[in-house]
Design an enzyme around this catalytic site. Structure first.
Site, mmCIF file in Angstrom:
data_model
loop_
_atom_site.group_PDB
_atom_site.id
_atom_site.type_symbol
_atom_site.label_atom_id
_atom_site.label_comp_id
_atom_site.label_asym_id
_atom_site.label_seq_id
_atom_site.Cartn_x
_atom_site.Cartn_y
_atom_site.Cartn_z
ATOM 1 N N LYS A 50 29.718 22.484 -45.022
ATOM 2 C CA LYS A 50 30.954 22.854 -45.716
ATOM 3 C C LYS A 50 30.888 22.546 -47.205
ATOM 4 C CE LYS A 50 33.930 21.670 -41.768
ATOM 5 N NZ LYS A 50 34.411 22.967 -41.315
ATOM 6 N N GLY B 230 41.300 18.981 -36.927
ATOM 7 C CA GLY B 230 41.403 17.553 -36.648
ATOM 8 C C GLY B 230 42.627 17.149 -35.841
#
Lengths: 293, 200
Positions: A80, A152
């Site tokens: 990322k 998350g």
């Protein structure tokens, strides 16, 4: 930017279809993921659940850690970079990362512009919450789109919202007459040629994957049945009680997503899935999906 | 492209555990040929030939074993025509540079995975395939393998540089690139016309 290179970029995404891409933070986790049948791993320093917990600025990972993961596995390795942080992306390209995720999980570096992804030979994946956002990213050169979901959280609700939004908006475009498409592109704020292409084909011009909140085999099946072609699992594996069993089960679920009897078998005795977060527990300013546009 | 009446009776199985299986089914569809996703042993009884698609060879090998497909597939491949692309071509070979991948040993070479390098080395090129097509074929190579210790029984149908990239041995056709990602179904047509229909 030749069409030929773009086909090579989307080509790798085609090879990942029907599979699971797993977030990993160490070479050991990468090996567990590969052993469980992951089609690729996403190398990052902290999984989204920990980034959310720790706060602070989340940046691209240490090249040393990325290289160790590249050495540990033979499947593709993704990594990322921050939204708009093309220098981080250049570094990832120099590391020969197989796919760059310009990701809302990290702290955005540019609130006005995303990366001009056509400048890179490495393919990019970008998140989207709706069709217009997906088409803007493809216009910038993304070769793969995934739902953002809410990373998350172990909560599938936002990924479902995003996938349903994208597929509904594609269906709505497909019933328009040609003389309505320019107005549609204007209202969406998306490139005309891509709007016209979706109206004609009824699908995204690049593969359409799902990420953000997938924590069980049933979650994977749900997203595949809603139109996802491959699943990204972030925190859902290494925040579960038995990571190896969960990883294997989600891999099988991505293949047999439309076979409930098989899914029942796969889902048995996996231990606890990650605890997860309800959306009302998240402050509006902490929502990762609102990063980028 | 001429559609032959014999096509009506054919069903081509495509191993659909992971990878570019939908693209192969689409290529067959362009020829007017039915395909069937193969995910369980029973599917093997309903097909005339098999395609092993591109994808990740470690993932596919694992799922083949776990789903109890490896043994029955190995058995039907004694006689059934098969077409493997990229990961599929790796699985059909004798051996690969990774002990976790269990190969079918249906064509005499050893595969080296990702032999051109990582994704950044993936490419598209024009191939000349004189025995098959009267036009160039646009071939897409994705993290492609190379083949070593190729035995004399294996016929090379196309090369890129010095490396054979399209090969045939009896009923087995393999490509290290991805014909399923190209509009042109010429290689799929060759598989059906020259191998599947000829073996009946």
């Amino acid at each position: 930017m030749t069409k030929e290179l773009f086909e090579v970029k989307t080509g790798l995404a085609e090879m990942l279809k029907g599979g699971v891409i797993m977030d990993v933070t160490t070479p050991e986790q990468a090996k567990i993921a590969e052993q469980a049948g992951a089609v690729a791993v996403m190398a990052l320093e902290r999984i989204p659940a920990d980034i959310r917990r720790d706060g602070g600025i989340a940046r691209a990972s240490d090249p040393k850690m990325i290289k160790e993961i590249q050495k540990a596995v033979s499947i593709p390795v993704m990594a990322k970079c921050r939204i708009g942080h093309f220098a981080e992306a250049q570094i990832l390209e120099a590391l020969e990362i197989d796919y760059i995720d310009e990701s809302e999980v990290l702290t955005p570096a540019d609130e006005a512009n995303h990366i001009w992804k056509h400048d890179f030979k490495t393919p990019f994946v970008c998140g989207a919450t709706n069709l217009a956002e997906a088409l803007r990213r493809i216009g910038e050169g993304a070769a793969l789109i995934r739902t953002k979901g809410e990373p998350g959280t172990g909560n599938i609700v936002e990924a479902v919202r995003h996938m349903r939004t994208i597929t509904t908006e594609m269906a709505n475009l497909s019933i328009l007459r040609t003389d309505q498409l320019m107005a549609a592109a204007k209202n969406m704020g998306a490139p005309f040629h891509l709007v016209a292409q979706v109206a004609e084909t009824g699908k995204l011009p690049v593969p359409n994957f799902s990420a953000g909140g997938i924590a069980t085999p049933a979650d994977a099946s749900l997203m595949m049945q809603l139109g996802a072609e491959t699943i990204f699992v972030g925190s859902g594996i290494f925040k579960s009680e038995d990571s190896e069993a969960m990883a294997k089960a989600i891999v099988q679920a991505a293949t047999f997503y439309d076979k409930p009897e098989k899914l029942a078998e796969i889902s048995e005795g996996l231990g606890k899935a990650m605890k997860g977060l309800d959306m009302i527990e998240i402050n509006p300013e902490d929502r990762m999906q609102d990063r980028g546009w | 492209m001429d559609v032959r009446p014999e096509y009506d009776d054919l069903t081509i199985g495509v191993v659909a555990l992971q990878g570019s299986f939908a693209k192969h089914a689409f290529s067959m569809g362009k020829l007017g040929i039915k395909s069937r996703a193969v995910r369980e042993p029973e599917d093997l009884k309903l097909i005339d030939a098999l395609i092993l698609p591109g994808g990740e060879s470690t993932t596919m090998s694992l799922l083949l074993e776990e789903e109890g497909l490896w043994e029955p597939m190995n058995e039907v491949l004694e006689t059934m025509p098969v077409f493997g692309t990229c990961a599929g071509a790796i699985l059909l070979g004798q051996q690969v540079d990774d002990e976790r991948v269990r190969c079918f040993n249906k064509i005499d070479y050893k595969a080296e995975r990702n032999a051109y390098g990582r994704q950044i080395e993936s490419f598209k090129t024009s191939l000349i395939i004189p025995t098959m097509l009267d036009h160039d074929f646009h071939a897409i190579f994705i993290r492609a393998p190379k083949f070593r210790e190729i035995k004399p029984g294996v016929q090379s149908l196309a090369v890129f540089g010095v490396d054979p990239v399209l090969m045939r041995q009896d009923n087995v056709l393999v490509a290290s690139f991805h014909p399923e990602l190209t509009e042109d179904p010429g290689i799929h047509k060759y598989f059906v016309d020259e191998i599947v229909l000829n073996s009946r």
